[in-house]
Each structure stands twice: as C-alpha cells, then as structure tokens.
Motif scaffolding. Structure first.
Motif, mmCIF file in Angstrom:
data_model
loop_
_atom_site.group_PDB
_atom_site.id
_atom_site.type_symbol
_atom_site.label_atom_id
_atom_site.label_comp_id
_atom_site.label_asym_id
_atom_site.label_seq_id
_atom_site.Cartn_x
_atom_site.Cartn_y
_atom_site.Cartn_z
ATOM 1 N N THR A 297 -19.845 -22.432 64.582
ATOM 2 C CA THR A 297 -20.974 -21.717 65.181
ATOM 3 C C THR A 297 -22.287 -22.357 64.742
ATOM 4 O O THR A 297 -22.453 -22.728 63.571
ATOM 5 N N ASP A 298 -23.222 -22.516 65.677
ATOM 6 C CA ASP A 298 -24.520 -23.100 65.337
ATOM 7 C C ASP A 298 -25.181 -22.304 64.221
ATOM 8 O O ASP A 298 -25.244 -21.065 64.270
ATOM 9 N N TYR A 299 -25.676 -23.008 63.220
ATOM 10 C CA TYR A 299 -26.328 -22.349 62.095
ATOM 11 C C TYR A 299 -27.816 -22.198 62.402
ATOM 12 O O TYR A 299 -28.455 -23.142 62.896
ATOM 13 N N PRO A 300 -28.414 -21.015 62.139
ATOM 14 C CA PRO A 300 -29.810 -20.773 62.527
ATOM 15 C C PRO A 300 -30.837 -21.658 61.829
ATOM 16 O O PRO A 300 -31.953 -21.796 62.311
ATOM 17 N N CYS A 301 -30.457 -22.250 60.688
ATOM 18 C CA CYS A 301 -31.431 -23.021 59.917
ATOM 19 C C CYS A 301 -30.817 -24.332 59.428
ATOM 20 O O CYS A 301 -30.550 -24.492 58.234
ATOM 21 N N PRO A 302 -30.584 -25.288 60.325
ATOM 22 C CA PRO A 302 -30.033 -26.584 59.905
ATOM 23 C C PRO A 302 -31.081 -27.404 59.153
ATOM 24 O O PRO A 302 -32.269 -27.042 59.107
ATOM 25 N N LEU A 303 -30.667 -28.508 58.566
ATOM 26 C CA LEU A 303 -31.603 -29.354 57.826
ATOM 27 C C LEU A 303 -32.763 -29.821 58.699
ATOM 28 O O LEU A 303 -33.882 -29.984 58.219
ATOM 29 N N GLU A 304 -32.489 -30.021 59.980
ATOM 30 C CA GLU A 304 -33.557 -30.484 60.874
ATOM 31 C C GLU A 304 -34.674 -29.447 60.980
ATOM 32 O O GLU A 304 -35.851 -29.804 61.093
ATOM 33 N N PHE A 305 -34.315 -28.152 60.979
ATOM 34 C CA PHE A 305 -35.348 -27.120 60.997
ATOM 35 C C PHE A 305 -36.146 -27.151 59.701
ATOM 36 O O PHE A 305 -37.381 -27.113 59.719
ATOM 37 N N SER A 306 -35.461 -27.214 58.574
ATOM 38 C CA SER A 306 -36.151 -27.231 57.281
ATOM 39 C C SER A 306 -37.035 -28.463 57.147
ATOM 40 O O SER A 306 -38.097 -28.410 56.520
ATOM 41 N N ARG A 307 -36.607 -29.554 57.738
ATOM 42 C CA ARG A 307 -37.430 -30.764 57.699
ATOM 43 C C ARG A 307 -38.764 -30.528 58.401
ATOM 44 O O ARG A 307 -39.805 -31.017 57.956
ATOM 45 N N GLY A 308 -38.753 -29.768 59.476
ATOM 46 C CA GLY A 308 -39.999 -29.475 60.181
ATOM 47 C C GLY A 308 -40.981 -28.708 59.315
ATOM 48 O O GLY A 308 -42.191 -28.958 59.342
#
Length: 322
Positions: A297-308
């Motif tokens: 299941t897609d995780y709401p906060c992947p590393l790409e989000f945190s990178r932003g």
C-alpha cells in the motif's frame, strides 16, 4: 495476520513515552526488541512489553533475524547513518524527524532503500491523522475557494542546554525539531512546493536557531510561519481562501497539547467544527507502515515527500544567512 516484528534503536524518552507503546498497541505490529546497553533504561519498556528482547548494541539488534522493521529515535545527526545501516541489514526503517540534515543526504538513503527493496520513511506522524487528511480534502477540494495564504505557528519553551535540541553538533534547533511540521503540513495539505523564501529571520544561540520567522511564496498562495523553542506553548495552522478559512487549533501534538480540532468558516455565516478525541496518530503511523510493508500500500510519507520539506528548510537557512 502475521505481525511485523519491530526493534527500537535506543531507549530514548520519546520512544518510551510515545512510539514504543504505539508499536505495542498497533494492529499488525509486535514490539519485539530494544537496543540499549543499560538494563535500567530497558526496565520501563519491559513493564508494558515483558517478553521484549534487549540487545546491548544497535548492531546486535540489526543482526537479529527475527526483526523485520526498526524505529530510530537517535539524535538528529545519526539518522542518516543508522537508516542506511538498517536498510543494508535488510530491515524496513521508520526514523524520527528530521530524517536528514540537508537535501543532499537523501541521495544515499534513497539509493540504499531502492537497493534493499525495503520501506524507509521519516516518522512524520501528522499526515496519518484524520485531521490533516480532512484538511487536505477540504483545501484541495475547493471548500475555501482559491487558497490565498497559509499562516503557521509552533512554539514551546526549552532552555535546557543538555537537551539535544540546544546542541548544534547534534543537529539541534527549532526549525529541525518543529519547523518540519509547519513546513511539511502546508506542503501535505496543499500539494504545492515553495518557489522562493523572500524573508527569513533567524535568532541563534550557540549555533542553534531558537526563533525563526519565515515568509514563502508558493505558486498560488503566500505563506508565513513562526517557530521558536524559547516561547510559551502554541501551535496553529490557518488556511485562508477567497471564500473561507480553515483553522487547525491543535495540529501537531494531538492529545498532548490539546484535542485535535478543525474549524471551517465559509460565507461569513456558516461555521463547522470537527474533532477527533482520542485518535493516536503514532499508532496510525505504525499501522500504515505495517500495511505498506505487508501489501505494498502506498505510504503517505515516503522519503521523496520528506525530501521536499528538507529542501524548503535548506532554502530557509540559506535565506536567513543573507
């Protein structure tokens, strides 16, 4: 359902008071092991998890074949190192925020994640709370018309020089500790990224930012935030649109600072308030993580989000140095 077996690296107070109990309570999770060389520090964890295995080092826990995922509550400057080590040991990783101290740090973590084929994420718990999911739905669904401005504040008082928040060499400071919430919450709700930081006033003490006042320009709205670790407790986020105002009065520490509450005012006459008493976003975070590990299941906060969020923080530090 086979539970995801968790280990915790270090007997941090935050792990004891929040995340370890959340892992223990979450559906589909099992709090299985703790890494600490101190039996005294392990004792309160074993009070609610009596079958807990205690390893005397972080490396020993990572070598435990009966651990599927690790939670990392170590000081900020150790997050990247131990996230990568855990991934290389074949573990899924949930690491406390900020997971990194610069945008460039994400390159190695993302590469390690992709090579290991494991889930790695920052413990940004608020995106798992229905308060923020509802706010995202309302703002992006046009409930307040076109968004024009976002205002955010997060403050608390901490002048303990022995606390890592006040230690520059450990990645301390208000922005890294709580600015991630004022920045990340806005990005999550709006789905937008900042174009520029026209203003950033930082107040430093011993190399640590204790106060920050920030203005940002997003593509369709303006943003202002105030963060401090030297002011009385306050937290609030307001989304101001052309046709309404959405206010989150306890956006970051639900059930600690206050009850999570969302108020929507439209048309000058209609006010709707929604509340979520007793919802534990730490438990929801663990359950979502386990679901992602188990079934993709897609995780709401992947590393790409945190990178932003880290990119925005880097922009603020750069603007504050001018």
């Amino acid at each position: 359902m086979t539970p995801i077996r968790w280990g915790v690296l270090g007997a941090a107070n935050f792990a004891l008071n929040h995340m370890a109990p959340a892992i223990h309570a979450a559906k589909g999770a099992a709090f299985t092991a703790l890494a600490t060389s101190s039996p005294a520090k392990a004792k309160p964890f074993k009070a609610f998890a009596p079958d807990l295995r205690v390893h005397d080092s972080y490396d020993a826990l990572l070598a435990d074949p009966e651990i599927d995922a690790v939670y990392i509550p170590l000081p900020n400057h150790l997050h990247v190192e131990w996230t990568i080590k855990a991934l290389e040991a074949g573990k899924h990783v949930l690491c406390e925020k900020p997971i990194a101290l610069s945008d460039a740090d994400f390159d190695a973590m993302i590469a390690a994640r992709d090579k290991a084929g494991k889930l790695a994420a920052e413990a940004f718990m608020i995106v798992h709370h229905p308060q923020f999911q509802r706010a995202q739905q309302l703002v992006q669904g046009g409930a307040i018309g076109d968004l024009k401005h976002v205002d955010a504040a997060f403050t608390f008082f901490n002048d303990d020089m022995d606390n890592i928040r006040n230690q520059a060499d450990k990645g301390g400071g208000g922005l890294r500790d709580i600015g991630v919430y004022t920045f990340g919450s806005t990005r999550f709700v709006t789905g937008q990224e900042p174009d520029q930081i026209p203003y950033a006033k930082l107040r430093l003490e011993n190399g640590v930012d204790t106060f920050a006042q920030v203005a940002a320009d997003f593509s369709t709205f303006t943003y202002s935030a105030m963060v401090s670790i030297r002011m009385f407790n306050r937290q609030q986020v307001t989304f101001h649109g052309e046709k309404g105002v959405l206010e989150l009065s306890c956006p970051f520490n639900a059930n600690v600072f206050d009850q999570a509450e969302l108020t929507l005012a439209v048309d000058g006459t209609t006010v709707t308030t929604e509340r979520w008493p007793g919802v534990n976003h730490y438990v929801l975070q663990v359950e979502n993580f386990c679901n992602s590990v188990r079934d993709g299941t897609d995780y709401p906060c992947p590393l790409e989000f945190s990178r932003g969020t880290q990119k925005m923080m880097d922009m603020v530090f750069a603007a504050g140095d001018k």
